[in-house]
Motif scaffolding. Sequence first.
Motif, mmCIF file in Angstrom:
data_model
loop_
_atom_site.group_PDB
_atom_site.id
_atom_site.type_symbol
_atom_site.label_atom_id
_atom_site.label_comp_id
_atom_site.label_asym_id
_atom_site.label_seq_id
_atom_site.Cartn_x
_atom_site.Cartn_y
_atom_site.Cartn_z
ATOM 1 N N SER A 51 52.047 39.683 47.315
ATOM 2 C CA SER A 51 50.825 38.870 47.316
ATOM 3 C C SER A 51 49.770 39.497 46.412
ATOM 4 C CB SER A 51 50.260 38.732 48.738
ATOM 5 O OG SER A 51 51.221 38.220 49.624
ATOM 6 N N PRO A 52 49.715 39.123 45.152
ATOM 7 C CA PRO A 52 48.618 39.591 44.300
ATOM 8 C C PRO A 52 47.382 38.708 44.494
ATOM 9 C CG PRO A 52 50.179 38.316 43.009
ATOM 10 C CD PRO A 52 50.727 38.357 44.407
ATOM 11 N N LYS A 53 46.295 39.313 44.909
ATOM 12 C CA LYS A 53 45.036 38.580 45.060
ATOM 13 C C LYS A 53 44.142 38.950 43.886
ATOM 14 C CE LYS A 53 41.120 37.907 48.208
ATOM 15 N NZ LYS A 53 40.498 38.315 49.491
ATOM 16 N N LEU A 54 43.933 38.006 42.983
ATOM 17 C CA LEU A 54 43.151 38.237 41.778
ATOM 18 C C LEU A 54 41.789 37.574 41.930
ATOM 19 C CD1 LEU A 54 45.986 37.389 39.230
ATOM 20 C CD2 LEU A 54 45.428 39.616 40.249
ATOM 21 N N TYR A 55 40.718 38.289 41.557
ATOM 22 C CA TYR A 55 39.396 37.722 41.760
ATOM 23 C C TYR A 55 38.468 37.955 40.569
ATOM 24 C CZ TYR A 55 39.551 42.368 44.025
ATOM 25 O OH TYR A 55 39.797 43.687 44.332
ATOM 26 N N TYR A 56 37.436 37.107 40.537
ATOM 27 C CA TYR A 56 36.382 37.165 39.523
ATOM 28 C C TYR A 56 35.057 37.347 40.246
ATOM 29 C CZ TYR A 56 32.792 35.350 36.395
ATOM 30 O OH TYR A 56 31.637 35.181 35.659
ATOM 31 N N TYR A 57 34.245 38.319 39.805
ATOM 32 C CA TYR A 57 32.960 38.581 40.451
ATOM 33 C C TYR A 57 31.914 37.583 39.939
ATOM 34 C CZ TYR A 57 35.203 43.013 41.612
ATOM 35 O OH TYR A 57 36.066 43.977 42.073
ATOM 36 N N ALA A 58 31.625 36.578 40.739
ATOM 37 C CA ALA A 58 30.603 35.610 40.359
ATOM 38 C C ALA A 58 29.203 36.211 40.471
ATOM 39 C CB ALA A 58 30.708 34.365 41.246
ATOM 40 N N LYS A 59 29.041 37.159 41.403
ATOM 41 C CA LYS A 59 27.747 37.816 41.582
ATOM 42 C C LYS A 59 27.970 39.146 42.281
ATOM 43 C CE LYS A 59 23.089 37.099 43.473
ATOM 44 N NZ LYS A 59 22.213 36.192 44.257
ATOM 45 N N LYS A 60 27.219 40.161 41.890
ATOM 46 C CA LYS A 60 27.311 41.489 42.513
ATOM 47 C C LYS A 60 25.938 41.929 42.988
ATOM 48 C CE LYS A 60 29.244 42.938 38.699
ATOM 49 N NZ LYS A 60 29.864 43.783 37.655
ATOM 50 N N GLY A 61 25.907 42.682 44.087
ATOM 51 C CA GLY A 61 24.642 43.177 44.615
ATOM 52 C C GLY A 61 23.998 44.189 43.686
ATOM 53 N N GLY B 118 38.473 47.297 40.579
ATOM 54 C CA GLY B 118 39.210 46.480 39.634
ATOM 55 C C GLY B 118 39.032 44.999 39.916
ATOM 56 N N TYR B 119 40.049 44.221 39.580
ATOM 57 C CA TYR B 119 39.971 42.766 39.722
ATOM 58 C C TYR B 119 41.126 42.198 40.545
ATOM 59 C CZ TYR B 119 36.447 43.047 36.059
ATOM 60 O OH TYR B 119 35.316 43.344 35.336
ATOM 61 N N GLY B 120 41.694 43.030 41.393
ATOM 62 C CA GLY B 120 42.787 42.513 42.201
ATOM 63 C C GLY B 120 43.243 43.472 43.283
ATOM 64 N N ASP B 121 43.797 42.899 44.358
ATOM 65 C CA ASP B 121 44.479 43.636 45.415
ATOM 66 C C ASP B 121 45.947 43.211 45.376
ATOM 67 O OD1 ASP B 121 41.966 44.501 46.113
ATOM 68 O OD2 ASP B 121 41.754 43.115 47.795
ATOM 69 N N TYR B 122 46.846 44.158 45.521
ATOM 70 C CA TYR B 122 48.273 43.866 45.403
ATOM 71 C C TYR B 122 48.984 44.341 46.674
ATOM 72 C CZ TYR B 122 46.620 43.507 40.642
ATOM 73 O OH TYR B 122 45.895 43.159 39.532
ATOM 74 N N THR C 127 49.233 48.069 50.388
ATOM 75 C CA THR C 127 48.195 47.394 49.612
ATOM 76 C C THR C 127 47.616 48.372 48.610
ATOM 77 O OG1 THR C 127 47.647 45.999 51.519
ATOM 78 C CG2 THR C 127 46.047 46.089 49.717
ATOM 79 N N MET C 128 47.617 47.983 47.348
ATOM 80 C CA MET C 128 47.160 48.858 46.265
ATOM 81 C C MET C 128 46.022 48.205 45.494
ATOM 82 S SD MET C 128 51.076 49.653 45.328
ATOM 83 C CE MET C 128 51.464 48.088 46.113
ATOM 84 N N ARG C 129 45.117 49.066 44.999
ATOM 85 C CA ARG C 129 43.950 48.601 44.247
ATOM 86 C C ARG C 129 43.632 49.651 43.177
ATOM 87 N NH1 ARG C 129 38.891 47.517 47.960
ATOM 88 N NH2 ARG C 129 40.004 45.559 48.380
ATOM 89 N N ALA C 130 43.376 49.212 41.946
ATOM 90 C CA ALA C 130 43.088 50.144 40.844
ATOM 91 C C ALA C 130 41.867 49.659 40.079
ATOM 92 C CB ALA C 130 44.288 50.256 39.904
ATOM 93 N N GLY C 131 40.867 50.567 39.898
ATOM 94 C CA GLY C 131 39.659 50.233 39.168
ATOM 95 C C GLY C 131 39.864 50.331 37.657
ATOM 96 N N THR C 132 38.896 49.869 36.930
ATOM 97 C CA THR C 132 38.996 49.900 35.468
ATOM 98 C C THR C 132 38.767 51.287 34.889
ATOM 99 O OG1 THR C 132 36.655 49.296 35.278
ATOM 100 C CG2 THR C 132 38.253 47.489 35.324
ATOM 101 N N GLN C 133 38.278 52.222 35.700
ATOM 102 C CA GLN C 133 38.029 53.594 35.237
ATOM 103 C C GLN C 133 38.975 54.587 35.919
ATOM 104 O OE1 GLN C 133 35.910 54.291 32.753
ATOM 105 N NE2 GLN C 133 35.543 52.076 32.628
ATOM 106 N N SER C 134 40.184 54.170 36.203
ATOM 107 C CA SER C 134 41.243 55.034 36.740
ATOM 108 C C SER C 134 41.015 55.477 38.180
ATOM 109 C CB SER C 134 41.432 56.274 35.849
ATOM 110 O OG SER C 134 41.780 55.881 34.528
#
Length: 409
Positions: free
Chosen positions: A308-318, A329-333, A348-355
């Motif tokens: 189950s890859p859950k891919l998301y787009y941040y429409a707004k951030k605090g 990052g942009y997804g949970d796997y 469940t794995m998650r990886a940010g854009t900065q490693s």
Amino acid sequence: MHQPFTLHRVASTPACGIGLLLTALAWPAAIHASIAVAPMPRQVDVTDSLDLTLLVFEDGQAGTPPHSLEASLTANPQEPVKIILNRVADPPAVPGQPRKVRYSGVVPPTVRGEVRLELLELDVAPMMIGLARRTDAEPVPLPVVSEATVATTAVVEPPPTGATRAPQENPAALSRLSFHDPVYFAVGVNGREYTQFQFSLKFRLFEPDTPQSRSLLDNLYVGYTQSALMDLAADSYPIHDSLYNPSVYYYLPDTGLNAGWLTRTSLAAGYEHESNGEDEADSRALEMLFVKPTFYLGDPADWHWTFSPKLYYYAKKGDYNQDIEDYRGYGDYRLTFGHPQSLELAATMRAGTQSYASGKLEVTYPLAQWVPSMMGYLYLSYFDGWGETLIDYNRRSNAQFRIGYSLWR
């Protein structure tokens, strides 16, 4: 002296609808015959009529099947509707096979979806059934009112004004309510913020005319998940952080996509909000659009895999988590392997854009394997990485092992 008839159970599918209810009927003592109910189709279509068939076995006992079957259908919040299934022409007899006796009745067009069925004047527990209606059917003209049609269907009159009415559950509403994400309570053994709990539910807003409907409104859900980390070692058991996660989304449990080992594919897509309910510098919030397919590999009723890859787009951030994609990052796997009545492993794995990365391993085992009457699962989990809670999205958490109870996995 005649012996009462014996009602035999005929093999049928789990969703054989009204056919199953007749296997529990307590017929009047005047009837003497061996009768069973023929299996019903998985989908009971009642646009034209509601039909069922009895099988009469030639076993030497005297007696005939009843001329009519009386029942009450309730699709809350509507009032109960009384129907009578009358005997109609029997199909031709086949030598060596049981005789078939058919019944048919009209179900008012307002009755659909999950319906509470009660057999009137019989000591039989009420049950829930699913009624489907074809959307391509032409409107059926109203029948001419006659003594026969008046006896076929009638709305049960409400109690007189001022009469006491016993409180009732709403089975139609309850049938649309189900679990969403895993539900559990687990105690840990490492670090201060060691106790974690989560509950999660979803609600289907509209009842479709047919189970196969793929329209937006027919498959629209509202979901809500709440989780928290508690410090049971401190005075007053403070909450370290909470997560509030409402969502609105479209969900199809089976898209029809399958090939070889890929036996089923489900799809969820919509909007969700995440926040921790804090103010100022402790505030964390997200608005996201997401899409989440789930791929089933193998027989879902046996040992199988899901991805189950859950891919998301941040429409707004605090204001205080503007760089959250660096850590999340942009997804949970999520990958699982297990059996619905046995062990299940989930990662469940998650990886940010900065490693920056994080991972959670969960193990569940049904407690009914040890205590047959018990519901739920033994729950074990292990987390390592960044951002176990939203407030700590940019902090590395201590590796954490937990053990507890899960109601849904």
